[in-house]
Structure formats: C-alpha cells, structure tokens
Design a protein around this motif. Structure first.
Motif, mmCIF file in Angstrom:
data_model
loop_
_atom_site.group_PDB
_atom_site.id
_atom_site.type_symbol
_atom_site.label_atom_id
_atom_site.label_comp_id
_atom_site.label_asym_id
_atom_site.label_seq_id
_atom_site.Cartn_x
_atom_site.Cartn_y
_atom_site.Cartn_z
ATOM 1 N N ILE A 3 7.685 -0.418 48.564
ATOM 2 C CA ILE A 3 7.963 -1.611 48.115
ATOM 3 C C ILE A 3 8.454 -1.679 46.657
ATOM 4 O O ILE A 3 7.756 -1.299 45.671
ATOM 5 C CB ILE A 3 6.399 -2.573 48.271
ATOM 6 C CG1 ILE A 3 5.977 -2.301 49.585
ATOM 7 C CG2 ILE A 3 6.350 -3.773 47.818
ATOM 8 C CD1 ILE A 3 4.201 -2.866 49.733
ATOM 9 N N THR A 4 9.644 -2.620 46.651
ATOM 10 C CA THR A 4 9.959 -2.710 45.220
ATOM 11 C C THR A 4 10.371 -4.325 45.083
ATOM 12 O O THR A 4 10.549 -4.965 45.926
ATOM 13 C CB THR A 4 11.308 -2.025 45.220
ATOM 14 O OG1 THR A 4 12.333 -2.431 46.304
ATOM 15 C CG2 THR A 4 11.107 -0.561 45.300
ATOM 16 N N VAL A 5 10.310 -4.311 43.546
ATOM 17 C CA VAL A 5 10.493 -5.901 43.381
ATOM 18 C C VAL A 5 11.529 -5.804 42.269
ATOM 19 O O VAL A 5 11.415 -5.417 41.230
ATOM 20 C CB VAL A 5 9.223 -6.630 42.724
ATOM 21 C CG1 VAL A 5 9.445 -8.094 42.466
ATOM 22 C CG2 VAL A 5 8.142 -6.599 43.806
ATOM 23 N N ASN A 6 12.728 -6.196 42.547
ATOM 24 C CA ASN A 6 14.000 -6.150 41.811
ATOM 25 C C ASN A 6 13.901 -4.609 41.416
ATOM 26 O O ASN A 6 14.378 -4.487 40.095
ATOM 27 C CB ASN A 6 13.842 -7.148 40.494
ATOM 28 C CG ASN A 6 14.097 -8.370 40.948
ATOM 29 O OD1 ASN A 6 14.896 -8.810 42.040
ATOM 30 N ND2 ASN A 6 13.272 -9.574 40.138
ATOM 31 N N GLN A 34 0.870 -9.288 47.752
ATOM 32 C CA GLN A 34 1.382 -10.414 47.365
ATOM 33 C C GLN A 34 1.066 -10.616 45.837
ATOM 34 O O GLN A 34 2.021 -11.185 44.896
ATOM 35 C CB GLN A 34 1.000 -11.746 48.135
ATOM 36 C CG GLN A 34 1.339 -11.567 49.812
ATOM 37 C CD GLN A 34 0.879 -12.739 50.492
ATOM 38 O OE1 GLN A 34 0.570 -13.797 49.887
ATOM 39 N NE2 GLN A 34 0.471 -12.518 51.795
ATOM 40 N N ILE A 37 3.238 -8.328 43.605
ATOM 41 C CA ILE A 37 4.598 -8.866 43.699
ATOM 42 C C ILE A 37 4.796 -9.974 42.716
ATOM 43 O O ILE A 37 5.585 -9.989 41.672
ATOM 44 C CB ILE A 37 5.117 -9.277 45.155
ATOM 45 C CG1 ILE A 37 5.317 -7.866 45.833
ATOM 46 C CG2 ILE A 37 6.520 -10.009 44.893
ATOM 47 C CD1 ILE A 37 5.745 -8.468 47.411
ATOM 48 N N LEU A 41 6.728 -9.953 39.241
ATOM 49 C CA LEU A 41 8.028 -11.067 38.806
ATOM 50 C C LEU A 41 7.578 -11.826 37.609
ATOM 51 O O LEU A 41 8.569 -12.013 36.769
ATOM 52 C CB LEU A 41 7.939 -12.096 39.922
ATOM 53 C CG LEU A 41 8.608 -11.610 41.345
ATOM 54 C CD1 LEU A 41 8.527 -12.680 42.416
ATOM 55 C CD2 LEU A 41 10.230 -11.211 41.260
ATOM 56 N N VAL A 230 10.269 -16.127 43.833
ATOM 57 C CA VAL A 230 10.318 -15.272 44.841
ATOM 58 C C VAL A 230 11.741 -15.415 45.465
ATOM 59 O O VAL A 230 12.407 -14.461 45.966
ATOM 60 C CB VAL A 230 9.105 -15.721 45.676
ATOM 61 C CG1 VAL A 230 9.300 -14.992 47.369
ATOM 62 C CG2 VAL A 230 8.160 -15.259 45.312
ATOM 63 N N ILE A 235 13.351 -8.239 47.031
ATOM 64 C CA ILE A 235 12.226 -7.823 47.420
ATOM 65 C C ILE A 235 12.251 -6.879 48.588
ATOM 66 O O ILE A 235 12.670 -7.448 49.646
ATOM 67 C CB ILE A 235 10.930 -8.690 47.533
ATOM 68 C CG1 ILE A 235 10.659 -9.547 46.386
ATOM 69 C CG2 ILE A 235 9.607 -7.861 48.326
ATOM 70 C CD1 ILE A 235 9.771 -10.691 46.693
ATOM 71 N N GLU A 236 12.178 -5.539 48.355
ATOM 72 C CA GLU A 236 12.203 -4.582 49.808
ATOM 73 C C GLU A 236 10.902 -4.079 50.079
ATOM 74 O O GLU A 236 10.009 -3.714 49.211
ATOM 75 C CB GLU A 236 13.143 -3.471 49.301
ATOM 76 C CG GLU A 236 14.589 -4.133 48.921
ATOM 77 C CD GLU A 236 15.643 -3.257 48.540
ATOM 78 O OE1 GLU A 236 15.425 -2.358 47.528
ATOM 79 O OE2 GLU A 236 16.411 -2.910 49.138
ATOM 80 N N MET A 240 7.714 -11.040 51.988
ATOM 81 C CA MET A 240 7.190 -11.986 51.294
ATOM 82 C C MET A 240 6.858 -13.263 52.039
ATOM 83 O O MET A 240 8.035 -13.778 52.282
ATOM 84 C CB MET A 240 7.530 -12.011 49.946
ATOM 85 C CG MET A 240 6.808 -13.103 48.843
ATOM 86 S SD MET A 240 5.218 -12.027 48.369
ATOM 87 C CE MET A 240 4.470 -13.110 47.243
#
Length: 243
Positions: A3-6, A34, A37, A41, A230, A235-236, A240
């Motif tokens: 799980i990645t966020v940017n 959640q 994430i 962010l 969001v 988001i991978e 979400m």
C-alpha cells in the motif's frame, strides 16, 4: 501488493500498531489503513506548505490551522436554524422531587404497622416541611435518604406510574397530602421543582446551538479538505472509499 500513498509505503508494522485504535470498529484493519492513509496525506501536505516539524502531529495541527478556515456562525444563523427546526427544541415535562420510602413488610400486620409509622412521619413533615431532609435521613429505606431523600430531576416515564402521577399533579414546593403506594412501599413525596413541557426558548439554547453549528461547520470544512487530498492522491494497494 504494497500500500503506497504518493509513493510512500504503509507498512504492515504500521498497520499492526494502528489496529489497536480501531478494535471497536466493524473492520479494524480497513479503518486502520484509512487512518494511516489520511495521516500520510496530511504529513505530505504539511511539507508542501513548508511545515516540516519532526513531530508529525504538530505538523498536521499547524497545517490545519493554516488552511482550514471558516466564518464562525453568528446569532442570526443560530436563530435561523432554531426557527427552521422547532421539533429539535422540544422539552418534555420534568420535575425535581424528594421522597421518604417505607418498604413493604412480610405480612399484613407488619405492613399495617409500617403504614401507621409512615402516616405519623407524613403528619410531622406536613407540619414542619423544613424537616423533610432530616426525616428522610432518619426514616427512608431508599439510598436517596442519605441525600435528604432527593431523587434529582426526572421526566415523565422514568418513575413508576403511581409515583409519577402524584409528582406531576402536585405543585412545586408542596408535599403530597397522602402516602403514595407503589410496588416499592409507601412514599412521602415532596415536589421541589416542576417544569412544563414545550418549546425551549432560543435564549436557553443559543450558546449550545452556536457551539454545535460551529463544530458542524468545522467538520464540513475538514471533510471537504480530506476528500480533496484523497481525490488528488495516487493511492495503490488499497481502495480508499469516497469521503
């Protein structure tokens, strides 16, 4: 899949640490992910705004103070809400009362003796109402006796019907002229205060209403801000949900 966020990974160890904060939710893992994430962010956004505090919580706080602004609700807006939703400001009839309880005994003779004692105390307290609290401490079998018989404030439907009927037909400041029999025993009742039901005035609720509407406005701004973050993020590894 990670799980990645940017491009920043949310690791399994991070999820495991966050899980305990969501144990009461229907889906603890999803709730934890959640939250992580959204946290990621906000930290990223703080850095974009030049807020690079080593304490991520403080950095997020500084970001929100800087970016989330709304016009506080004024009295006119409160009055508009009050008049638009009158059903939300109804109050049921309530009372503040005290009692002295003489419990039911095991047989008819004992009950007769208990009632006779209760009648005697009723006569005493009727003649000397200022002694009600002292007589409650002396005679009442209810735990409230230690507080002078005080039952505090209650609304219709909270007491047994026989007790309630007398309370709401006795004027404030008066002692019911007769013993009241219920499943618990014989009661001597003093009504301390009574309030009729109906519409609560605007002046009574203005302060609380202003606080409530400001909180709602703040939550709305926060919700819209998070939804925007969001929506613009990559988001991978996790779907979400829409905010």
């Amino acid at each position: 899949m990670a799980i990645t966020v940017n491009g920043v990974e949310i690791t399994e160890s991070m999820i495991a640490a966050e899980l305990e904060n969501h144990a009461e939710t229907p889906s603890p893992r999803e709730a934890a992910v959640q939250q992580l994430i959204l946290h990621a962010l906000l930290v990223q956004e703080a850095r974009e705004h030049g807020i690079d505090n080593a304490n991520e919580g403080e950095a997020i706080g500084a970001l929100l103070d800087k970016t989330l602004q709304f016009t506080p609700v004024d009295e006119a807006a409160c009055l508009e809400f009050y008049t638009s939703y009158p059903e939300r400001f109804q109050q049921g009839e309530n009372a503040v009362a005290s009692h002295i309880l003489f419990p039911l005994a095991g047989d008819e003779l004992a009950n007769s003796l208990t009632r006779a004692k209760a009648e005697g105390v009723l006569a005493d307290v009727t003649a000397h109402p200022e002694r009600f609290a002292d007589l409650a401490r002396e005679h009442s079998s209810c735990p409230s006796g230690q507080q002078g018989g005080s039952l505090g404030q209650f609304s219709r439907g909270q007491m047994v019907p026989e007790f309630e009927q007398v309370v709401f037909s006795t004027e404030a400041g008066e002692i019911a002229p007769e013993l009241v029999a219920t499943q618990f025993g014989h009661h001597i009742i003093q009504v301390n205060e009574r309030q009729s039901g109906g519409q609560v005035s605007f002046d009574e609720v203005k302060g609380q209403l202003q606080q409530y509407l400001n909180e709602m406005a703040g939550r709305k701004v926060m919700h819209e801000y998070l939804a925007k973050l969001v929506g613009n993020a990559k988001i991978e590894g996790f779907a979400m949900p829409s905010l």
